[in-house]
Design a protein around this motif. Structure first.
Motif, short mmCIF file in Angstrom:
data_model
loop_
_atom_site.label_atom_id
_atom_site.label_comp_id
_atom_site.label_asym_id
_atom_site.label_seq_id
_atom_site.Cartn_x
_atom_site.Cartn_y
_atom_site.Cartn_z
N PHE A 1 -48.27 84.42 17.17
CA PHE A 1 -48.52 85.35 16.07
C PHE A 1 -48.95 86.72 16.59
CE2 PHE A 1 -49.38 86.69 11.91
CZ PHE A 1 -50.65 87.22 11.81
N TYR B 1 -39.38 86.67 11.60
CA TYR B 1 -40.13 85.56 12.21
C TYR B 1 -41.62 85.83 12.15
CZ TYR B 1 -42.24 82.64 15.80
OH TYR B 1 -43.07 81.76 16.47
N VAL C 1 -44.42 83.57 10.14
CA VAL C 1 -45.57 82.95 10.81
C VAL C 1 -46.87 83.43 10.18
CG1 VAL C 1 -46.85 82.83 12.98
CG2 VAL C 1 -44.36 82.58 12.98
N CYS D 1 -49.65 80.96 8.48
CA CYS D 1 -51.05 80.93 8.90
C CYS D 1 -51.98 81.26 7.73
CB CYS D 1 -51.28 81.93 10.04
SG CYS D 1 -50.44 81.49 11.58
N MET E 1 -47.26 72.89 10.97
CA MET E 1 -46.23 73.53 11.81
C MET E 1 -45.09 72.56 12.13
SD MET E 1 -46.95 76.67 12.13
CE MET E 1 -45.51 76.92 13.15
N ILE F 1 -37.41 77.83 14.17
CA ILE F 1 -38.72 77.38 14.61
C ILE F 1 -38.58 76.06 15.37
CG2 ILE F 1 -41.00 76.58 13.86
CD1 ILE F 1 -40.88 78.54 11.60
N HIS G 1 -42.19 77.43 19.67
CA HIS G 1 -42.85 78.31 18.69
C HIS G 1 -44.14 77.67 18.20
CE1 HIS G 1 -38.56 79.51 18.48
NE2 HIS G 1 -39.05 80.73 18.33
N ILE H 1 -48.00 79.23 18.74
CA ILE H 1 -48.87 79.56 17.61
C ILE H 1 -50.16 78.76 17.67
CG2 ILE H 1 -49.07 79.50 15.09
CD1 ILE H 1 -45.95 79.88 15.09
#
Length: 247
Positions: A49, A57, A61, A65, A205, A218, A222, A226
């Motif tokens: 992030f 993207y 994200v 979050c 996720m 994703i 990824h 994160i």
């Protein structure tokens, strides 16, 4: 004002008018972070992030979050976890008071915050995971130290391969330890058969794995990037002491 840092042109914003041009008028042009050597290893090629380039993207994200960690619904959802950790801390203070022990309250409150965050993100306290023979805190601290060190290769790309400061070698070693740690976390979540456990951020996720509604599909890297940013960064920022003992 222009500066030359090695072969890289650097612009110094030194007036309110220039700041407005960078931070408002042309904000999208300068929104992305440069591809530094540390981000190559510590964020899986800028997939987390903090380091991801601005685009669909990054927006996706940020939305994930926000909705799954910071929304009112999620804050209420994780309330039992926060209450449990707070009750443990209160019990610790009571025991310490009965034993007339000296307590570092700042350290304990930092540990409380880190415990809560790790349980919301990873499903366990950070201390519950084995993390390299050097220990969790030492590896995370070294990683954060390396991210902040000026790297000559970032300013003179032609000498990157020489690794004159030895930073690349250290970055690779820490990144390897991080990756093994994250693979263990994800594998535990994938293989878990406990239907009654609290869904954490890793579970969220994993539900997006394979999603193609952004400019990047994703995938596991990824997810690891994160989770690493959220979990390990929080641990370091709070500087907790594990376990909660009375010394």
């Amino acid at each position: 004002m222009h500066l030359r840092l090695g072969l890289m042109t650097t612009i110094v914003v030194s007036s309110p008018q220039a700041a407005e041009q960078f931070l408002k008028t042309h904000d999208l042009i300068f929104a992305s972070r440069p591809p530094l050597q540390a981000s190559k290893y510590m964020s899986y090629q800028q997939k987390n992030f903090a380091m991801a380039p601005y685009g669909s993207y990054w927006r996706k994200v940020r939305k994930i979050c926000t909705q799954n960690l910071l929304s009112n619904a999620k804050i209420n959802y994780f309330q039992p976890i926060r209450k449990e950790e707070l009750d443990l801390l209160i019990d610790y203070f009571k025991e310490a008071a009965r034993a007339r022990c000296v307590v570092d309250i700042s350290a304990k409150l930092s540990a409380l915050s880190a415990n809560m965050t790790c349980r919301m993100v990873l499903g366990k306290k950070c201390s519950d995971y084995e993390f390299d023979e050097r220990g969790f805190e030492n590896v995370v601290q070294e990683g954060m130290e390396l991210i902040g060190k000026p790297n000559l290769g970032d300013y003179i790309p032609q000498i990157t391969g020489l690794d004159l400061q030895g930073l690349t070698k250290r970055l690779k070693a820490v990144a390897k330890a991080y990756d093994a740690f994250l693979e263990k976390i994800i594998d535990e979540h994938v293989q878990s058969k406990d239907e009654n456990r609290t869904e954490d951020f890793v579970d969220v996720m994993l539900s997006f794995e394979g999603s193609e509604d952004t400019e990047k599909k994703i995938e596991r890297e990824h997810i690891k990037a994160i989770v690493l940013f959220l979990g390990c960064s929080t641990y370091f920022i709070n500087k907790p002491i594990f376990p909660l003992d009375m010394r």
